[in-house]
Design an enzyme around this catalytic site. Structure first.
Site, short mmCIF file in Angstrom:
data_model
loop_
_atom_site.label_atom_id
_atom_site.label_comp_id
_atom_site.label_asym_id
_atom_site.label_seq_id
_atom_site.Cartn_x
_atom_site.Cartn_y
_atom_site.Cartn_z
N ASP A 49 0.90 -1.65 0.23
CA ASP A 49 -0.39 -0.04 -0.25
C ASP A 49 0.81 1.16 0.17
OD1 ASP A 49 -1.55 2.56 1.21
OD2 ASP A 49 -2.10 1.20 2.19
N SER A 57 -0.66 13.85 -15.22
CA SER A 57 -1.57 13.82 -16.15
C SER A 57 -2.36 15.15 -16.42
CB SER A 57 -3.22 13.23 -14.44
OG SER A 57 -4.18 13.25 -15.68
N TYR A 100 -8.05 15.45 -7.72
CA TYR A 100 -7.47 13.79 -9.07
C TYR A 100 -6.24 15.25 -9.20
CZ TYR A 100 -5.64 11.05 -11.85
OH TYR A 100 -4.95 10.42 -13.35
N LYS A 109 -2.50 15.57 -8.81
CA LYS A 109 -0.98 15.21 -10.26
C LYS A 109 -0.29 16.64 -10.68
CE LYS A 109 -2.05 10.83 -11.35
NZ LYS A 109 -0.88 10.02 -11.10
#
Length: 254
Positions: A62, A142, A155, A159
């Site tokens: 993890d 991204s 998100y 990124k």
């Protein structure tokens, strides 16, 4: 082979972009450690690679747990004798939707995997790279972080943090012979895209995005993996602190 006998770690390597990266690294002669929470896909990929004459092993980890991450890296270092390439690929995204409807618990999970996971990988691997005299780190960002994207604000923010920290680390680690670069994929055919398509908003966003791509299609994990090979190899020996978009021409940054 561009990476013969190098040891490479790929987080989130069991499927999607990570699996494509792992296959490309193996193709160029690297020994690949596939790190993933999902042990089934990772073991299947490793079996495929080894049956084809490559060299790979899988480890369950993890990436949000630094102690566990460091212990796995130590085991890999002892198994193969070095850590030459780190690909911080592990990432998650919750189904797209308005930020004001989002759950703070989801923020913590996204930031934990997508940003802190990168920090953990770097902190665990860099001391081994420094002892060996250098290495290459490739962080998967991204394009959503470079132009903004409604519905996936957290998100995109995580990124974006990856992009920023990579530039700082590239300057900080250059004297150790460690190069740090970022790949920012556009729309790539992966299980994450399937998840995004699971809601009407997500499906509409994907369809609208693909319609703007000059090459008229989504990319493949192999096409991201080929750029990782370039950044991990001596072909890019004078390149650090850079962000490379793999997006079919959807976005062109000056």
């Amino acid at each position: 082979m561009l990476l013969k006998d190098k040891v490479a770690l790929v987080t989130g390597g069991g499927q999607g972009i990570g699996a494509g990266i792992a296959r490309c690294l193996v193709r160029e002669g690297a020994k690949v450690a596939v790190l993933d929470r999902a042990t089934g896909p990772a073991k299947e990929l490793v079996a495929e690679i080894n049956s084809s004459g490559g060299s790979a092993e899988s480890w369950e980890v993890d990436v949000t747990d630094y102690a566990a991450f460091d212990a796995v890296v130590d085991e890999i270092d002892k198994t193969w004798g070095s850590i030459d390439v780190l690909v911080n690929n592990a990432g998650v995204v919750v189904p797209p939707g308005p930020f004001m409807d989002s759950d703070p618990a989801d923020w913590d999970h996204t930031l934990g995997v997508d940003f802190k996971g990168v920090l953990h990988g770097v902190k665990a691997c860099v001391p081994r790279m420094q002892r060996a005299g250098g290495g290459a780190i490739v962080n998967i960002g991204s394009d959503s972080a470079r132009f903004g994207e409604p519905g996936i604000a957290v998100y995109a923010g995580a990124k974006g943090a990856v992009n920023s920290v990579s530039k700082s680390l590239a300057k900080e680690l250059a004297s150790s012979g460690i190069r740090v670069n970022v790949i920012t994929p556009g729309i790539i055919e992966t299980p994450m895209i399937d998840l995004a398509r699971s809601t009407p908003d997500g499906r509409a966003m994907i369809d609208a995005t693909v319609a703007t791509i000059p090459l008229s299609r989504m990319g493949t994990p192999r096409e991201v993996g080929d750029v990782v090979v370039f950044l991990a190899s001596e072909l890019s020996s004078y390149l650090t602190g850079q962000s490379i978009s793999v997006n079919g021409g959807m976005l062109m940054f000056g």
